[in-house]
Write an enzyme that holds these catalytic residues in place. Structure first.
Site, PDB file in Angstrom:
ATOM      1  N   LYS A 156       0.881  -1.171   0.000  1.00  0.00           N
ATOM      2  CA  LYS A 156       0.000   0.000   0.000  1.00  0.00           C
ATOM      3  C   LYS A 156       0.919   1.222   0.000  1.00  0.00           C
ATOM      4  CE  LYS A 156      -1.748   3.051   1.834  1.00  0.00           C
ATOM      5  NZ  LYS A 156      -1.516   4.454   1.399  1.00  0.00           N
ATOM      6  N   SER A 206       5.099   8.309   9.241  1.00  0.00           N
ATOM      7  CA  SER A 206       5.105   9.204  10.402  1.00  0.00           C
ATOM      8  C   SER A 206       4.836   8.435  11.697  1.00  0.00           C
ATOM      9  CB  SER A 206       4.031  10.270  10.218  1.00  0.00           C
ATOM     10  OG  SER A 206       2.764   9.645  10.135  1.00  0.00           O
ATOM     11  N   GLY A 210       2.278   5.321  12.187  1.00  0.00           N
ATOM     12  CA  GLY A 210       2.976   4.093  12.582  1.00  0.00           C
ATOM     13  C   GLY A 210       2.493   3.547  13.913  1.00  0.00           C
ATOM     14  N   GLU A 227       8.962   1.829  11.090  1.00  0.00           N
ATOM     15  CA  GLU A 227      10.064   2.798  11.061  1.00  0.00           C
ATOM     16  C   GLU A 227       9.451   4.172  10.866  1.00  0.00           C
ATOM     17  OE1 GLU A 227      12.947   2.369  12.008  1.00  0.00           O
ATOM     18  OE2 GLU A 227      12.873   0.189  12.072  1.00  0.00           O
ATOM     19  N   CYS A 261      13.785  10.877   6.377  1.00  0.00           N
ATOM     20  CA  CYS A 261      13.613  10.624   7.813  1.00  0.00           C
ATOM     21  C   CYS A 261      14.912  10.900   8.550  1.00  0.00           C
ATOM     22  CB  CYS A 261      13.164   9.195   8.039  1.00  0.00           C
ATOM     23  SG  CYS A 261      14.289   7.978   7.339  1.00  0.00           S
ATOM     24  N   GLU A 355       9.387  16.582  14.926  1.00  0.00           N
ATOM     25  CA  GLU A 355       9.831  16.613  13.537  1.00  0.00           C
ATOM     26  C   GLU A 355       8.980  17.585  12.715  1.00  0.00           C
ATOM     27  OE1 GLU A 355       8.494  13.304  10.963  1.00  0.00           O
ATOM     28  OE2 GLU A 355      10.584  13.009  10.414  1.00  0.00           O
TER      29      GLU A 355
END
Ligand code: NAD
Length: 454
Positions: A156, A206, A210, A227, A261, A355
Site C-alpha cells: 500500500k 510518520s 505508525g 520505522e 527521515c 519533527e
C-alpha cells in the site's frame, strides 16, 4: 468510487496518475491472490527464487532511465538523488536474490539421540505500507527480503508516489508467479485493512500513522515493524573542521528539501564552535543549489505539495512569534521553499521537540559536551545522530551515549547502508530493524525440529 491521484510537486497541474482506490474489497482480494501465489513460491527451491529475483533486478535496471524520470516528476526528487535511489534499488534486489543461499537454520547437539535443528519458514503474505519520499527503495527494501524468504507481498504505497510504486511492481511481477506481488493504491483506510489481513506487517512513515499500524498489528497478533520519523541532532565540537561540518550538515538538512527521515533537524554547536559554525552554515546555505529537480546540480528541490509548503512557512512564522530568529529562509516560490534555519528557540518549544518534515532546521548551542549529549537525547525520537569532532575520545563517548539507532561520526546524518540493520529507537521505531540480514529474520519464523530414529 474514491480515487488516488498524484501530482508533480514542481508543476502541480501535471497529474501524474489517477487510479481508483482499492477499497476494502480490493485489498482483501489482493491478499487472497497473494496467499494463493505464496503456496507455489514458498515451495520453490532457493535457486529458483534467486533466479527470479535476479531477473527482476535486470528488468528494473533496464528501466533505469524511465524510473529516474518518474521519481523526478512524481515526488520532485532531484535527479542526482533519484539516480542514486534507482541504482540502490537494483543493488538491494541483487543482494536479497543471493540471501536465499544463506543458512536457513542451525543444527544443534541433541539432548538424547537423533537430530535437532532449527529451520526458518516464510510467514505467508507480507503487508507493506510505505511513504512517498523514497518511492522505489523503501517498497523494495521491504519486498525483496520478504520475497527472498518465500513470502508474497501486498504493497500500500503513499498516494503521492502511486505511479512509482505501480511501475516498480509491474517490473518486479514479470518473472514471479501471478499474484505474488500486488499493489493496492489507496489511503489510510486501505493501509488499515492490510494491517488486519496479512501475516506480517512492515510500515514506514510518520509516528502518528505508525503508532496506529503497530497497535492494530499487535491486536491482530502478527509480527510488525514500524520505522517512523526522527528529530535528528548533529553535534559540532570546536575541534571539528567547521566548514566541512557545515557543508555536510546543510546537505543533510536541506538536500531533497529535508524530506528524508534521516535529515538533520537540530544542529548543536558546542562552546566556542557556536559562532563560527553559524557563519559557516549560513554561507553553505547560501551556496546550496536549489531549484529545478531535473537539473543535475540541484540539491534542494520542491516540497511534496502545497500542504507541506504551508506547514514550512507556518513553522517559520511560529518560530518568529515565539522569540526565535529566522536566520535563513522563510519564503517560498510555488513549492520551492527556501531552506529555513531558526536560532534562539527555547528547548521546550514544540518545534524544538517534534519533527517538521521539510527544509526546516534549528540551530542550538550547548556550553559543553555533557550538555550537548543531554540535549541530543532529549525528546521522544531516536533515529539518527551525527557528531563532528577531531577527538577520538569524544567521538567514542558520543557513540556510547547517544540514544539513536544510527550514529554517524564526521558523516552526514543522511545515507543508509542497505546491507546493515536500519531502525530507530524510542518513538522512531517499533519492532525489529529493517534491511541487511535482520530483514530475513523478520520475514520468517523459526521452527525447531526434533528427529528421532524410527
Ligand atoms: P505518513 O505516515 O503520512 O504515510 C505513510 C504511509 O502510511 C502512507 O502509505 C499512508 O497512506 C499510510 N497511512 C497513513 N495513516 C495510516 C493509518 N492510520 N493506517 C494505515 N496506513 C496509514 O508518512 P509520509 O508523509 O508518507 O512520509 C513522511 C514520514 O515518514 C516522515 O515522518 C518521515 O520521517 C517518515 N519516514 C521514516 C523513515 C524511516 O525509515 N524511519 C523513512 C522515510 C520516511
Amino acid at each position: 468510487m474514491r480515487s488516488v491521484q498524484s501530482r508533480s510537486p514542481q508543476q502541480p497541474d501535471d497529474i501524474v496518475v489517477t487510479v481508483p482506490a482499492a477499497g476494502m474489497g480490493g485489498v482483501v482480494a489482493a491478499v487472497e491472490r497473494a496467499r494463493l501465489a505464496q503456496r507455489e513460491w514458498g515451495g520453490c527451491r532457493a535457486g529458483e527464487r534467486a533466479a527470479a529475483l535476479t531477473e527482476a533486478a535486470g528488468r528494473v535496471y533496464a528501466a533505469r532511465d524511465e524510473l529516474i524520470a518518474l521519481a523526478v516528476r512524481e515526488v520532485g526528487k532531484p535527479v542526482t538523488e533519484a539516480t542514486a535511489e534507482v541504482d540502490r534499488t537494483v543493488a538491494i534486489l541483487r543482494y536479497y536474490a543471493q540471501q536465499v543461499y544463506d543458512p536457513a537454520g542451525a543444527v544443534h547437539e541433541p539432548t538424547g539421540t537423533g537430530l535437532l535443528y532449527t529451520r526458518r519458514r516464510p510467514l505467508g503474505v507480507a503487508g507493506l505500507i510505505t511513504p512517498w519520499n523514497f518511492p522505489f527503495a523503501i517498497p523494495l527494501w521491504k519486498a525483496a527480503p520478504a520475497l527472498a524468504a518465500g513470502n508474497a507481498v501486498v504493497l500500500k504505497p503513499a498516494p503521492q508516489a502511486t505511479a512509482c510504486a505501480m511501475r516498480l511492481f509491474e517490473l518486479l511481477a514479470g518473472p514471479l508467479p501471478d499474484g505474488l506481488v500486488e499493489v493496492v493504491p489507496g489511503h489510510a483506510s486501505e493501509g488499515q485493512v492490510l494491517t488486519s489481513t496479512t501475516d506480517v506487517v512492515s510500515f514506514t512513515g510518520s509516528v502518528q500513522a505508525g503508532t496506529v499500524v503497530a497497535a492494530r498489528a499487535v491486536t491482530t497478533g502478527v509480527p510488525v515493524q514500524a520505522e517512523m520519523g526522527g528529530h535528528n541532532p548533529a553535534i559540532v565540537l570546536p575541534d571539528a573542521d567547521l566548514d566541512r561540518a557545515a557543508r555536510h550538515i546543510v546537505a543533510a538538512a536541506y538536500g531533497y528539501a529535508g524530506q528524508k527521515c534521516t535529515a538533520t533537524r537540530r544542529i548543536i554547536g558546542v562552546g566556542a564552535a557556536s559562532e563560527p559554525l553559524r557563519e559557516a552554515l549560513l554561507m553553505a546555505i547560501d551556496e546550496l543549489p536549489c531549484g529545478d529537480p531535473g537539473d543535475p546540480k540541484t540539491m534542494c528541490g520542491p516540497v511534496i505539495d502545497d500542504v507541506a509548503r504551508g506547514r514550512m512557512l507556518a513553522a517559520a512564522r511560529e518560530a518568529r512569534q515565539s522569540g526565535g530568529t529566522v536566520l535563513a529562509g522563510g519564503t517560498a516560490s510555488d513549492n520551492l521553499v527556501a531552506p529555513i534555519l531558526v536560532g534562539g528557540l527555547s528547548e521546550g518549544h514544540a518545534l524544538a521537540r517534534h519533527e517538521t518534515f521539510g527544509p526546516f532546521c534549528l540551530l542550538q548551542t550547548a556550553a559543553d559536551v555533557p550538555t550537548a549529549v543531554a540535549m541530543a537525547n532529549s525528546g521522544a525520537y531516536g533515529l539518527v545522530s551525527a557528531v563532528y569532532t577531531a577527538d577520538l575520545g569524544h567521538a567514542l563517548r558520543f557513540v556510547e551515549e547517544l540514544g539513536t539507532g544510527l550514529v554517524k561520526v564526521n558523516a552526514p546524518s543522511t545515507g543508509v547502508d542497505f546491507h546493515l540493520p536500519f531502525g530507530g529507537v524510542k518513538a522512531s521505531g517499533y519492532g525489529p530493524p529493517e534491511q541487511g540480514k535482520a530483514a530475513m529474520d523478520f520475514y520468517t519464523t523459526v521452527r525447531t525440529v526434533t528427529v528421532q530414529p524410527g
